[in-house]
Design an enzyme around this catalytic site. Sequence first.
Site, PDB file in Angstrom:
ATOM      1  N   SER A 146     100.066  15.611  73.665  1.00  0.00           N
ATOM      2  CA  SER A 146      99.988  14.607  74.731  1.00  0.00           C
ATOM      3  C   SER A 146     100.143  15.308  76.065  1.00  0.00           C
ATOM      4  O   SER A 146     100.817  16.348  76.159  1.00  0.00           O
ATOM      5  CB  SER A 146     101.103  13.562  74.567  1.00  0.00           C
ATOM      6  OG  SER A 146     101.192  12.725  75.710  1.00  0.00           O
ATOM      7  N   TYR A 159     109.753  11.127  73.339  1.00  0.00           N
ATOM      8  CA  TYR A 159     108.367  11.442  72.993  1.00  0.00           C
ATOM      9  C   TYR A 159     107.917  12.726  73.678  1.00  0.00           C
ATOM     10  O   TYR A 159     107.323  13.611  73.040  1.00  0.00           O
ATOM     11  CB  TYR A 159     107.479  10.268  73.409  1.00  0.00           C
ATOM     12  CG  TYR A 159     106.021  10.431  73.067  1.00  0.00           C
ATOM     13  CD1 TYR A 159     105.581  10.322  71.754  1.00  0.00           C
ATOM     14  CD2 TYR A 159     105.070  10.672  74.060  1.00  0.00           C
ATOM     15  CE1 TYR A 159     104.230  10.456  71.432  1.00  0.00           C
ATOM     16  CE2 TYR A 159     103.725  10.807  73.755  1.00  0.00           C
ATOM     17  CZ  TYR A 159     103.305  10.695  72.443  1.00  0.00           C
ATOM     18  OH  TYR A 159     101.977  10.831  72.132  1.00  0.00           O
TER      19      TYR A 159
END
Length: 288
Positions: A146, A159
Amino acid sequence: MATLRQTPNSPAADLRTIIVTGASSGIGAYCTRALKAEGWRVFATARKPEDIAALEADGIEAFYLDYSEPDSIAALAAAVLDRTGGRLDALFNNGAYAQAGAVEDLPVAALREQFEANFFGWHDLTRRLVPVMRRQGHGRLVHCSSILGLVPVRFRGAYSASKHALEALMLCQRQELAGSGIYVSLIEPGPVKSKIASNGLPWFLRNIDHENSAHRADYAAQVERMRAGGSKSARKPGPEVVYKVLRHALLSRRPRPHYVVTMSARIGAMLKRVLPASMLHRLLAKRA
């Protein structure tokens, strides 16, 4: 780049083979079906029986996998290798979830859960397949990271940390596999149409004491955004943008270590390179 085409007389063993995890929706679901359409033999994973059934209804070989359950990882690897006669051309680690919440509100147990699903499980599955690829002299390991692994933002600490760790671990492995015929690539998408925001809401509600937090007002907006399926923008692309670079990572003679996907992600990566850290962090704080 060559396109693999399946003909009616092609034996399954002659097809390129790949495991795609997290294929129930979003990026994983799209890439699974796109790869199959191009002639790959795809072994896809999901957690819910109804998602596995939907994959099988489309003619895809589907399996249960939960990265937080080591037994399911072992079972997947064994089942796939049994079906392929002990070979595998590629792995696309994609299944993950996003635990939202300020770092100060994040229980240690929740952080451990995030790393089990987004980091340790990926490493476990990858380790089981590298020896196979070494024996056959080739393979592709592609990890859906990501942009938050490169440019973290507030309320996404768990995350972002899992993706930042993934970046470091797999780039080390890329160097260690040099000359083996096995290539490692990381895809770093920005916002893409998917269910990752809404899928993360139950984790937030279970793990974060949002009503008694100093960030209560910010959390109210976060919850509404997650319930709505994430940020809404006509410019947010679909998962096909990830498939485009996945295809390059799988088929190119020189796959890249990084594929930064979407305009917002490319802008974020560029700003990290050119802005002073204090200015960058102030800018990011306004966007979270």
